[in-house]
Motif scaffolding. Sequence first.
Motif, mmCIF file in Angstrom:
data_model
loop_
_atom_site.group_PDB
_atom_site.id
_atom_site.type_symbol
_atom_site.label_atom_id
_atom_site.label_comp_id
_atom_site.label_asym_id
_atom_site.label_seq_id
_atom_site.Cartn_x
_atom_site.Cartn_y
_atom_site.Cartn_z
ATOM 1 N N LEU A 233 47.242 34.795 27.611
ATOM 2 C CA LEU A 233 46.723 33.798 28.551
ATOM 3 C C LEU A 233 46.060 32.639 27.823
ATOM 4 O O LEU A 233 45.409 32.817 26.785
ATOM 5 N N ARG A 234 46.183 31.450 28.428
ATOM 6 C CA ARG A 234 45.573 30.240 27.857
ATOM 7 C C ARG A 234 44.872 29.440 28.949
ATOM 8 O O ARG A 234 45.298 29.427 30.098
ATOM 9 N N GLY A 235 43.800 28.764 28.568
ATOM 10 C CA GLY A 235 43.077 27.910 29.504
ATOM 11 C C GLY A 235 42.196 28.712 30.438
ATOM 12 O O GLY A 235 41.789 29.833 30.143
ATOM 13 N N LEU A 236 41.886 28.115 31.587
ATOM 14 C CA LEU A 236 41.088 28.784 32.612
ATOM 15 C C LEU A 236 41.953 29.751 33.414
ATOM 16 O O LEU A 236 43.074 29.408 33.825
ATOM 17 N N ASN A 237 41.423 30.941 33.647
ATOM 18 C CA ASN A 237 42.116 31.963 34.413
ATOM 19 C C ASN A 237 41.095 32.752 35.220
ATOM 20 O O ASN A 237 39.885 32.660 34.974
ATOM 21 N N GLY A 238 41.591 33.545 36.151
ATOM 22 C CA GLY A 238 40.707 34.392 36.943
ATOM 23 C C GLY A 238 41.285 35.788 37.097
ATOM 24 O O GLY A 238 42.501 35.979 37.034
ATOM 25 N N ILE A 239 40.417 36.751 37.262
ATOM 26 C CA ILE A 239 40.822 38.108 37.600
ATOM 27 C C ILE A 239 40.017 38.550 38.813
ATOM 28 O O ILE A 239 38.780 38.519 38.789
ATOM 29 N N ASP A 240 40.711 38.932 39.876
ATOM 30 C CA ASP A 240 40.056 39.507 41.053
ATOM 31 C C ASP A 240 39.874 41.001 40.817
ATOM 32 O O ASP A 240 40.785 41.673 40.308
ATOM 33 N N LEU A 241 38.717 41.503 41.177
ATOM 34 C CA LEU A 241 38.442 42.923 40.966
ATOM 35 C C LEU A 241 37.516 43.448 42.047
ATOM 36 O O LEU A 241 36.959 42.677 42.848
ATOM 37 N N VAL A 242 37.365 44.761 42.065
ATOM 38 C CA VAL A 242 36.438 45.425 42.972
ATOM 39 C C VAL A 242 35.543 46.336 42.150
ATOM 40 O O VAL A 242 36.036 47.092 41.304
ATOM 41 N N PHE A 243 34.230 46.223 42.345
ATOM 42 C CA PHE A 243 33.321 47.205 41.775
ATOM 43 C C PHE A 243 33.299 48.396 42.722
ATOM 44 O O PHE A 243 32.830 48.292 43.860
ATOM 45 N N ASP A 244 33.846 49.521 42.275
ATOM 46 C CA ASP A 244 34.074 50.649 43.161
ATOM 47 C C ASP A 244 32.791 51.432 43.453
ATOM 48 O O ASP A 244 31.682 50.988 43.119
ATOM 49 N N ALA A 245 32.937 52.609 44.055
ATOM 50 C CA ALA A 245 31.779 53.404 44.459
ATOM 51 C C ALA A 245 30.908 53.820 43.277
ATOM 52 O O ALA A 245 29.715 54.075 43.436
ATOM 53 N N ASP A 246 31.511 53.888 42.079
ATOM 54 C CA ASP A 246 30.752 54.187 40.856
ATOM 55 C C ASP A 246 30.269 52.930 40.159
ATOM 56 O O ASP A 246 29.786 53.002 39.022
ATOM 57 N N ASP A 247 30.464 51.777 40.802
ATOM 58 C CA ASP A 247 30.116 50.472 40.239
ATOM 59 C C ASP A 247 30.960 50.129 39.013
ATOM 60 O O ASP A 247 30.564 49.332 38.176
ATOM 61 N N GLU A 248 32.144 50.752 38.924
ATOM 62 C CA GLU A 248 33.072 50.441 37.837
ATOM 63 C C GLU A 248 34.010 49.321 38.282
ATOM 64 O O GLU A 248 34.503 49.325 39.419
#
Length: 378
Positions: A233-248
Amino acid sequence: MAHWLIVSGSAHALARACIDAGMTCDVIDPWGDTDTRALARRFEHCPLGGTDFSECLPQRVEEMARSSHWDGIVTGSGFEGRPWLIDALGRHAPLIGNDAATVARCKSPQAIVVAARTAGLRAADVLEHGLLDDGWLVKPLGGCGGQGVRRAGTNEPVPAGCFGQRRVVGTTASVLFLADGHTAQLVGVSRQTPGSVAGPFAWCEAVGDLPLAESRIRQLADALHRMVAEFGLRGLNGIDLVFDADDEPVPIEINPRPTATISLYPDRVKGGLFAAHVAAHAGRLDSPLQAPSGKVRGLRVVYAPVPASIGKAVRWPAWCTDLPQPGTSVAAAAPLCTVHASAADGNEVSALLRQRECEVLDMPGLHSEAGQTTTVLS
């Protein structure tokens, strides 16, 4: 002074960042909002086919290139389902961002799972064939902005053009980062609140920064380094995520492009994020990060609850962007505008955003009238 062509499914945030960095731009996007046009030296419209640019885009760029010179072409959203359009633009100026092959690989459901686990993170199971149940989501391949995402039915086959992703319950978030093809620089982590009249998973609200422990930030930074190396990857990027029930953190989707959350961090990088995006693409992660200002920023997309047309007398508040031109018809569940707010903490920002959404929807003329299918904002 550098001059760029910005091509994005929603170009205002990138154009604003470009101008704030002391540069100039031409713009192609599907909306033609008044404030986006005001930032561009030249604006051209190109429609979307679903969530992606239509195949007339290369012709639009070729026509503009006959009378324009650009230092490069900066791409945003609108290519996830048709990444080959990106490489078609590169005939006219250097591309600033990820190439078509990288975007296609990032949108591969299985590739995201493998990359997340290789980076030491949990991953949401995916299924491209077979039967789903109500613990899964149905998502369009190459989708964007949560459009078309829905819960699966019991024993539902994976529909053509879609994949299944096991639903992860927790706090939804998005990581914005800079990358040079090998390593990453974390810019910020924002809390995401999806869901609107456009659908239960439609992209709607972002508030940053999400309070995180230093150990969690280090974990994310280490994972980003590995994922950047995996995808190049190059430049600005994003990753969508979820902090689950264990906060992982559980990565859900990679956005191999600048995301709308760049508006939350205008002062995070010295010289601005647009200049940092260009530098990172060239292999330079030398823009020093600056400490948060103490104010938390947020934005929220306001979707039209009913069909609307924009009257000539409308006066938009200063905290609104993505402003439709007078005479524009806005379909029900389509974006009407974006509201912005800042405050001392994220909860206060979110409350202010919702208040401002209500103020916009209560503006004179924006209401449902008995027996009419169209409202007028006048």
